[in-house]
Write a protein that holds these residues in place. Structure first.
Motif, PDB file in Angstrom:
ATOM      1  N   LEU A 218       0.856  -1.179   0.000  1.00 31.13           N
ATOM      2  CA  LEU A 218       0.000   0.000   0.000  1.00 31.13           C
ATOM      3  C   LEU A 218       0.895   1.233   0.000  1.00 31.13           C
ATOM      4  O   LEU A 218       1.746   1.383   0.880  1.00 31.13           O
ATOM      5  CB  LEU A 218      -0.894   0.005   1.243  1.00 31.13           C
ATOM      6  CG  LEU A 218      -1.716   1.277   1.479  1.00 31.13           C
ATOM      7  CD1 LEU A 218      -2.750   1.470   0.376  1.00 31.13           C
ATOM      8  CD2 LEU A 218      -2.379   1.244   2.843  1.00 31.13           C
ATOM      9  N   VAL A 219       0.714   2.093  -0.998  1.00 28.10           N
ATOM     10  CA  VAL A 219       1.438   3.365  -1.062  1.00 28.10           C
ATOM     11  C   VAL A 219       0.435   4.451  -0.669  1.00 28.10           C
ATOM     12  O   VAL A 219      -0.526   4.715  -1.400  1.00 28.10           O
ATOM     13  CB  VAL A 219       1.998   3.630  -2.473  1.00 28.10           C
ATOM     14  CG1 VAL A 219       2.792   4.940  -2.489  1.00 28.10           C
ATOM     15  CG2 VAL A 219       2.854   2.465  -2.948  1.00 28.10           C
ATOM     16  N   HIS A 220       0.647   5.046   0.502  1.00 26.13           N
ATOM     17  CA  HIS A 220      -0.284   6.031   1.057  1.00 26.13           C
ATOM     18  C   HIS A 220       0.416   7.383   1.087  1.00 26.13           C
ATOM     19  O   HIS A 220       1.467   7.534   1.718  1.00 26.13           O
ATOM     20  CB  HIS A 220      -0.686   5.606   2.473  1.00 26.13           C
ATOM     21  CG  HIS A 220      -1.806   6.394   3.045  1.00 26.13           C
ATOM     22  ND1 HIS A 220      -1.647   7.667   3.546  1.00 26.13           N
ATOM     23  CD2 HIS A 220      -3.117   6.085   3.202  1.00 26.13           C
ATOM     24  CE1 HIS A 220      -2.814   8.110   3.992  1.00 26.13           C
ATOM     25  NE2 HIS A 220      -3.729   7.167   3.800  1.00 26.13           N
ATOM     26  N   ILE A 221      -0.166   8.372   0.422  1.00 19.93           N
ATOM     27  CA  ILE A 221       0.477   9.677   0.274  1.00 19.93           C
ATOM     28  C   ILE A 221      -0.132  10.664   1.253  1.00 19.93           C
ATOM     29  O   ILE A 221      -1.294  11.059   1.126  1.00 19.93           O
ATOM     30  CB  ILE A 221       0.340  10.196  -1.171  1.00 19.93           C
ATOM     31  CG1 ILE A 221       0.854   9.148  -2.163  1.00 19.93           C
ATOM     32  CG2 ILE A 221       1.089  11.516  -1.337  1.00 19.93           C
ATOM     33  CD1 ILE A 221       0.394   9.374  -3.581  1.00 19.93           C
ATOM     34  N   GLY A 222       0.645  11.047   2.251  1.00 19.96           N
ATOM     35  CA  GLY A 222       0.230  12.049   3.218  1.00 19.96           C
ATOM     36  C   GLY A 222      -0.521  11.471   4.404  1.00 19.96           C
ATOM     37  O   GLY A 222      -0.915  10.307   4.421  1.00 19.96           O
ATOM     38  N   ILE A 223      -0.702  12.310   5.412  1.00 21.52           N
ATOM     39  CA  ILE A 223      -1.436  11.959   6.631  1.00 21.52           C
ATOM     40  C   ILE A 223      -2.782  12.680   6.601  1.00 21.52           C
ATOM     41  O   ILE A 223      -2.839  13.899   6.424  1.00 21.52           O
ATOM     42  CB  ILE A 223      -0.653  12.388   7.893  1.00 21.52           C
ATOM     43  CG1 ILE A 223       0.762  11.801   7.891  1.00 21.52           C
ATOM     44  CG2 ILE A 223      -1.415  11.986   9.150  1.00 21.52           C
ATOM     45  CD1 ILE A 223       0.840  10.305   7.963  1.00 21.52           C
ATOM     46  N   ASP A 224      -3.862  11.916   6.738  1.00 24.55           N
ATOM     47  CA  ASP A 224      -5.231  12.452   6.703  1.00 24.55           C
ATOM     48  C   ASP A 224      -5.565  13.138   5.377  1.00 24.55           C
ATOM     49  O   ASP A 224      -6.459  13.997   5.318  1.00 24.55           O
ATOM     50  CB  ASP A 224      -5.474  13.440   7.863  1.00 24.55           C
ATOM     51  CG  ASP A 224      -5.423  12.765   9.218  1.00 24.55           C
ATOM     52  OD1 ASP A 224      -5.745  11.558   9.288  1.00 24.55           O
ATOM     53  OD2 ASP A 224      -5.044  13.429  10.200  1.00 24.55           O
ATOM     54  N   THR A 225      -4.894  12.757   4.308  1.00 25.15           N
ATOM     55  CA  THR A 225      -5.137  13.382   3.006  1.00 25.15           C
ATOM     56  C   THR A 225      -6.404  12.863   2.332  1.00 25.15           C
ATOM     57  O   THR A 225      -6.834  13.435   1.325  1.00 25.15           O
ATOM     58  CB  THR A 225      -3.927  13.189   2.077  1.00 25.15           C
ATOM     59  OG1 THR A 225      -3.498  11.824   2.147  1.00 25.15           O
ATOM     60  CG2 THR A 225      -2.778  14.097   2.478  1.00 25.15           C
TER      61      THR A 225
ATOM     62  N   VAL B  78       4.851   3.448   2.731  1.00 22.40           N
ATOM     63  CA  VAL B  78       4.739   2.154   2.053  1.00 22.40           C
ATOM     64  C   VAL B  78       4.599   1.087   3.125  1.00 22.40           C
ATOM     65  O   VAL B  78       5.491   0.933   3.964  1.00 22.40           O
ATOM     66  CB  VAL B  78       5.975   1.856   1.171  1.00 22.40           C
ATOM     67  CG1 VAL B  78       5.847   0.491   0.507  1.00 22.40           C
ATOM     68  CG2 VAL B  78       6.170   2.958   0.134  1.00 22.40           C
ATOM     69  N   VAL B  79       3.461   0.381   3.128  1.00 23.75           N
ATOM     70  CA  VAL B  79       3.266  -0.716   4.078  1.00 23.75           C
ATOM     71  C   VAL B  79       2.877  -1.977   3.319  1.00 23.75           C
ATOM     72  O   VAL B  79       2.231  -1.914   2.274  1.00 23.75           O
ATOM     73  CB  VAL B  79       2.198  -0.398   5.158  1.00 23.75           C
ATOM     74  CG1 VAL B  79       2.673   0.674   6.098  1.00 23.75           C
ATOM     75  CG2 VAL B  79       0.875  -0.031   4.551  1.00 23.75           C
ATOM     76  N   PHE B  80       3.286  -3.110   3.865  1.00 22.93           N
ATOM     77  CA  PHE B  80       2.995  -4.415   3.278  1.00 22.93           C
ATOM     78  C   PHE B  80       1.912  -5.043   4.136  1.00 22.93           C
ATOM     79  O   PHE B  80       2.150  -5.425   5.282  1.00 22.93           O
ATOM     80  CB  PHE B  80       4.278  -5.235   3.185  1.00 22.93           C
ATOM     81  CG  PHE B  80       5.312  -4.513   2.374  1.00 22.93           C
ATOM     82  CD1 PHE B  80       5.255  -4.527   0.990  1.00 22.93           C
ATOM     83  CD2 PHE B  80       6.296  -3.748   2.984  1.00 22.93           C
ATOM     84  CE1 PHE B  80       6.170  -3.808   0.231  1.00 22.93           C
ATOM     85  CE2 PHE B  80       7.215  -3.031   2.237  1.00 22.93           C
ATOM     86  CZ  PHE B  80       7.154  -3.061   0.854  1.00 22.93           C
TER      87      PHE B  80
END
Length: 196
Positions: A115-122, A165-167
């Motif tokens: 999982l590619v997550h861009i930003g916090i609370d975006t 980036v989390v697996f």
């Protein structure tokens, strides 16, 4: 947890893909004998990991969001980006895309879910600063662009820009070895993941 993912993503590349572990195939012997089926021995697979952005690499523990820093979703790493081009950290197939365009899921050939997550609370920005460069079902190589983000707009909204980036299927991950710290370039090696 299921609700978290349901709010993140709006479509899957293949409707037959399930988030549960109930889809594992079980084979039985071809005849009715009592012979035990042979177990195929699987050798460890090493997956090289790339930085998802130019910037500064850091550990998940340094991310200012408990969902990521406590590894609720899985282990991984993060980069504080210096520009808005986001690239794939692994090769695979685009399997999920968030409604708000701030997160992309990639499944590798060996079944690892990144999982590619861009930003916090975006997610609250409803997609405004993001331009997706991929679509569900698309095959992609590590280092290829997946998203473009207007970092100034994210900052103006009072949000952090860390690219995380989390697996997420931790049961399939034997080890993650992140060797990069500090300055990194998008697509440059940052470590490896070992799976079985």
């Amino acid at each position: 947890m299921a609700g978290f993912f349901a709010s993140l993503f709006h479509k899957k590349a293949d409707a037959s893909v399930s988030d549960s572990d109930e889809d594992a195939l079980v084979t039985s012997p071809a005849d009715d004998s009592c012979a035990e089926p042979l177990q195929e021995e699987r050798l460890p697979v090493r997956i090289e990991l790339c930085s998802p952005a130019d910037g500064a690499a850091k550990s998940l523990e340094e991310v200012a969001d408990d969902v990521f820093s406590t590894k609720v979703l899985g282990d991984g790493f993060a980069v504080t980006p210096s520009n808005g081009l986001i690239v794939a950290p692994v090769s695979g197939t685009i399997t999920t895309i968030a409604n708000a365009k701030h997160a992309v899921g990639i499944t590798t050939e060996s079944g690892i879910e990144a999982l590619v997550h861009i930003g916090i609370d975006t997610v609250q920005l409803e997609g405004g600063p993001f331009t997706l460069l991929v679509q569900p079902g698309q095959r992609i190589s590590a280092g290829e662009p997946i998203d473009q983000v207007d970092l100034a707009a994210v900052h103006a909204a009072g949000k952090l820009t860390d690219v995380i980036v989390v697996f997420t299927n931790a049961d399939n991950v034997d080890a993650i070895d992140i060797t990069a710290h500090g300055a990194v370039l998008a697509g440059s090696p940052v470590g490896a993941l070992i799976t079985h």
